[in-house]
Design an enzyme around this catalytic site. Structure first.
Site, short mmCIF file in Angstrom:
data_model
loop_
_atom_site.label_atom_id
_atom_site.label_comp_id
_atom_site.label_asym_id
_atom_site.label_seq_id
_atom_site.Cartn_x
_atom_site.Cartn_y
_atom_site.Cartn_z
N HIS A 117 21.53 12.40 57.12
CA HIS A 117 21.73 11.76 55.82
C HIS A 117 20.92 10.47 55.72
CE1 HIS A 117 25.08 9.82 58.12
NE2 HIS A 117 24.74 8.77 57.40
N HIS A 119 20.87 7.25 55.33
CA HIS A 119 21.31 5.87 55.56
C HIS A 119 20.48 5.27 56.70
CE1 HIS A 119 25.60 6.38 53.67
NE2 HIS A 119 24.67 6.12 52.77
N ASP A 121 21.03 3.66 59.37
CA ASP A 121 21.37 3.79 60.79
C ASP A 121 20.83 5.10 61.38
OD1 ASP A 121 23.28 4.78 58.96
OD2 ASP A 121 24.88 4.82 60.45
N HIS A 122 20.49 6.06 60.51
CA HIS A 122 19.97 7.35 60.99
C HIS A 122 18.50 7.57 60.68
CE1 HIS A 122 24.10 8.33 61.95
NE2 HIS A 122 24.43 7.93 60.74
N HIS A 196 28.98 12.65 52.45
CA HIS A 196 28.77 11.29 52.94
C HIS A 196 27.67 10.63 52.12
CE1 HIS A 196 29.27 8.12 55.89
NE2 HIS A 196 27.96 8.08 56.07
N TYR A 230 34.23 1.83 44.84
CA TYR A 230 33.96 3.24 44.54
C TYR A 230 35.24 4.06 44.71
CZ TYR A 230 31.66 7.83 44.62
OH TYR A 230 31.28 9.13 44.35
N HIS A 261 26.68 10.58 64.65
CA HIS A 261 27.42 9.63 65.48
C HIS A 261 28.07 10.46 66.59
CE1 HIS A 261 27.11 6.05 62.88
NE2 HIS A 261 27.18 6.91 61.87
#
Length: 304
Positions: A117, A119, A121-122, A196, A230, A261
């Protein structure tokens, strides 16, 4: 005779105590129980730091872990080149590059990069690794826009929480749900699993050690995390897509389950046994995500 026995014993001990082994591409009988997996579980912690270095290890046959302690990056190896899934953060991408080198390859051997996805961090280090490798990036149509601009999709439940990423300037190709790609000689099937993020993807492939094959699934996070303001209940169409993605994932055959993760699918707990085979299934993982989504929706409904 004793010299040969002593040399064999020395080689065995050296293999067990090697600090950074150059893992061979050819599968061995030890693939089903790896001291490198046990080492990973000892050196890393659950929900560890995203950029904490981890040494690479074989997951099964031609599939390797090249990520950090806190963020997964998966490498598939074939004679025609390498296929990488995810880059980690920009700092984490340097660990990924180093781990690929520790396995005896170079970053230019990477011919394709897939994403989970969108984001940071990835995929925050994706622009860097794509530039160094020249590889084509394969992702969903929704994620492709984020990768090209470096900015969150406004429909992302976490929109506004992340700093912009370095945009990917190289070739990006959008992949459809259920599409099977043959990349560097490796067949990988794309599974659209929005939730996600809108553009989240999971991936399935087969890894074979001789006649023994395992279906491996790299399943996206699918956790209902959002910005403070949200509410998923305000977006019923998004929730419907979320449930559809979870259902797709739950129906998959996965002898080995991997996640962006590691702790989300108990990868460290399984690694302590010396193998990632068995343990949590795709169906169990999907059930846990359905439960988390239902709990989140229930919390958004005010008490009567």
């Amino acid at each position: 005779m004793w010299q040969k026995a002593a040399f064999a014993l020395f080689m065995l001990m050296a293999g067990c105590t090697s600090v950074a082994p150059n893992l061979p591409n050819a599968p061995t009988a030890a693939d089903t129980h790896s001291s490198d997996l046990v080492r990973f579980s000892a050196e890393c912690e659950d929900w560890d730091n995203w950029d904490k270095p981890a040494r690479p290890f074989r997951i099964h046959a031609d599939t390797y872990y090249v990520g950090t302690c806190g963020i997964s990056a998966i490498l598939m190896v074939d004679g025609d080149g390498l296929v990488l899934i995810d880059s980690g953060t920009e700092a984490g991408s340097a660990v990924v590059e180093s781990n690929i080198a520790a396995l005896g390859h170079t970053i230019t051997d990477v011919k394709a990069i897939l994403t989970s996805h969108e984001h940071f961090d990835h995929v925050g280090g994706l622009a860097r690794l794509q530039r160094l490798s020249g590889a084509t990036v394969y992702t969903s149509a929704d994620a492709a826009t984020v990768l090209r601009t470096g900015r969150d999709n406004p429909l992302d439940p976490q929109a506004g929480l992340h700093e912009p990423m370095t945009p990917v300037a190289g070739d990006i190709r959008a992949v459809g749900y259920g599409e099977t790609l043959t990349l560097a000689g490796i067949a990988v099937t794309a599974i659209a699993t929005p939730g996600h993020t809108l553009g989240a993807m999971s991936w399935q492939w087969e890894s074979c050690a001789g006649d023994v094959c395992e279906a491996i699934v790299y399943a996206d996070s699918l956790s209902p995390v959002s910005a403070d303001d949200y509410r998923f209940t305000d977006h019923p169409e998004y929730v419907a897509l979320f449930r559809k993605g979870i259902a797709r994932l739950g129906a998959l055959n996965c002898g080995i389950l991997l996640t962006p993760h590691p702790s989300a699918s108990d990868m460290l707990t399984r690694a302590r046994t010396g193998t990632l085979e068995g343990g949590m299934t795709c169906a169990e993982y999907a059930d846990s995500k359905t439960k988390a989504l239902n709990e989140r929706l229930a919390k958004e409904v005010p008490d009567k």
